[in-house]
Design a protein around this motif. Structure first.
Motif, PDB file in Angstrom:
ATOM      1  N   LYS A  97      36.626  34.144  28.080  1.00 37.58           N
ATOM      2  CA  LYS A  97      37.368  33.590  29.078  1.00 37.58           C
ATOM      3  C   LYS A  97      36.602  32.177  29.743  1.00 37.58           C
ATOM      4  O   LYS A  97      37.288  31.398  30.507  1.00 37.58           O
ATOM      5  CB  LYS A  97      37.226  34.385  30.740  1.00 37.58           C
ATOM      6  N   ARG A 120      38.091  37.043  44.725  1.00 37.22           N
ATOM      7  CA  ARG A 120      38.107  37.809  43.225  1.00 37.22           C
ATOM      8  C   ARG A 120      36.808  38.002  42.637  1.00 37.22           C
ATOM      9  O   ARG A 120      36.640  39.294  42.141  1.00 37.22           O
ATOM     10  CB  ARG A 120      38.850  36.979  42.220  1.00 37.22           C
ATOM     11  N   GLU A 129      41.580  30.384  35.239  1.00 32.52           N
ATOM     12  CA  GLU A 129      42.685  30.420  34.445  1.00 32.52           C
ATOM     13  C   GLU A 129      43.952  30.277  35.023  1.00 32.52           C
ATOM     14  O   GLU A 129      44.936  29.665  34.497  1.00 32.52           O
ATOM     15  CB  GLU A 129      42.835  31.846  33.638  1.00 32.52           C
ATOM     16  N   GLU A 185      39.027  34.380  36.115  1.00 27.37           N
ATOM     17  CA  GLU A 185      40.134  34.721  36.261  1.00 27.37           C
ATOM     18  C   GLU A 185      41.186  33.647  37.071  1.00 27.37           C
ATOM     19  O   GLU A 185      42.196  33.291  36.833  1.00 27.37           O
ATOM     20  CB  GLU A 185      40.599  36.036  36.873  1.00 27.37           C
TER      21      GLU A 185
END
Length: 426
Positions: free
Chosen positions: A84, A47, A310, A307
């Motif tokens: 984030k 990612r 999360e 991400e």
């Protein structure tokens, strides 16, 4: 709970019940290498690679319009990363900014909020802190005409490995203006009680900042609820954002409105920034403490990494991390008891960070032998070995294999062919 089972079958069973096991496939790991240095540099994830490639594609396709176009316009990229990151430290999005580097952000916090006045001129740190933090503190004192020998209080360690919170609190006098401490100590992995230290500091009228480099991405925080004034960190360790990746800072909202000590145009209110006025109008949140233009190519991998955090959840990451390190300690105690290794890190879950810290008189050469056997540790002079099994990409079988390799190294005295000195970079 970890059982006193030293069999490989037990390690395999732990991996089979691991709810985070699938995240290993998201990283570029080698089945031939056991990488236990993620507390110095985290591995590359797919990612993170994709968000870096997306940044390059944006630059290639849009040129300067990348600042305002695309899925992630560069002009607001730091703010997006801050949103984030906020949950990882228990903060509001506006209290966080992804910018600069660890030491640069500490300089900004000190330049802005360290305000010696009257007899309240001193700063508290400790003798086990990471050197860069102490360099910054000393330089900020000198810039104000204050001598570090007189105005920096370094709390002593009772055992050479950990810091007593009682001793920190004891050092809080009416002469102290500012405190800088790590959340997790880079050698021993000791977790400091941030809430307790912060409450005590405020009772004495002192503001406090924490270096989160060895805790962010490894354990949960509740900085806003704890009333912490400031924090700063890197993103290339447990957050896996890449070598030299962008740093981060936290400023409690009660301090908003204080003009930045190190002013730069990216700290401006974004609606006013391109007015190009020579009088700065700072942002009304933590963004005010940015300085220069964001380093977008070093920030881009962090987007993909965050991400993943999360999806995994920081509490699940912490739970697995504790199991990995508890399992490693159990194996060390049962398999390596006769080889002179001493576990120096705290052994209880409350006080233990995300790595194991061993001491051995032959540590430097043992680390070299481990590397020759495709195990990547971290040496810390004069006699420390750090082993960091990371929850997102390391396995219990890797921990088992590492200890077996270490036992073989000692049995066969493989380490003796190396010098007991560190390399240039340790």
């Amino acid at each position: 709970m970890i059982n006193e089972d030293t069999s490989q079958a037990y390690a395999e069973a732990l991996d089979q019940s691991d709810v985070l096991a699938s995240f290993r496939d998201e990283f570029y790991v080698s089945d031939d290498v056991i990488y236990f240095d993620g507390n110095s540099l985290g591995l590359l994830s797919k990612r993170a690679e994709q968000t870096l490639l997306a940044m390059l594609e944006s630059w290639k396709q849009d040129g300067i319009d990348g600042w305002t176009k695309g899925d992630n316009p560069w002009f607001y990229y730091s703010e997006e990363l801050a949103k984030k990151s906020a949950s990882l430290i228990g903060a509001k999005a506006e209290e966080v900014m992804i910018t600069g580097s660890t030491t640069q952000n500490l300089h900004q916090l000190l330049a802005t909020f360290y305000k010696p006045d009257g007899k309240r001129t001193k700063m508290i740190a400790d003798e086990l802190n990471f050197p860069s933090d102490l360099y910054a503190i000393k330089s900020q004192l000198r810039l104000r005409g204050l001598h570090p020998d007189e105005h920096l209080i370094r709390v002593k360690s009772r055992d050479g490995h950990t810091i007593s919170e009682e001793d920190v609190i004891q050092a809080m006098t009416e002469e102290v203006a500012f405190i800088v401490l790590p959340s997790v100590y880079y050698r021993s992995g000791q977790v400091l009680d941030i809430k307790r230290v912060t409450e005590a500091a405020h009772e004495h009228g002192i503001i406090v900042a924490f270096d989160l480099c060895h805790s962010i991405g490894a354990l949960p925080h509740e900085l806003s609820d704890w009333g912490v004034d400031f924090a700063f960190w890197c993103t290339y360790k447990h957050l896996n954002a890449g070598p030299g990746a962008v740093g981060g800072l936290y400023v409690n909202e009660k301090h908003f409105g204080t003009e930045p000590g190190l002013a730069g145009w990216f700290g401006s209110d974004k609606e006013k920034q391109f007015d190009m006025e020579h009088t700065m109008i700072p942002a009304g949140h933590a963004g005010a403490y940015q300085v220069g233009t964001p380093h977008l190519l070093s920030a881009a991998p962090l987007l993909g990494s965050l991400e993943m955090f999360e999806a995994a959840g920081i509490h699940r990451i912490r739970e697995k991390s504790l199991h990995l390190t508890a399992y490693m300690m159990m194996l060390i105690e049962n398999e390596l008891a006769d080889y002179g290794f001493v576990i120096v890190n705290p052994t209880d879950d409350e006080s233990r960070g995300a790595h194991i810290y061993l001491e051995h008189p032959e540590a430097a050469r043992i680390c070299k032998a481990l590397k020759e056997n495709n195990v990547i540790p971290d040496f810390r002079a004069p006699s420390g070995i750090r082993l960091a099994p990371v929850a997102l990409y390391n396995t219990f079988v890797e921990v088992f294999n590492c200890i077996q390799i270490l036992k073989t190294i000692m049995d066969e005295e493989q380490y003796k062919k190396f010098t007991n000195e560190r390399d240039v970079v340790a």
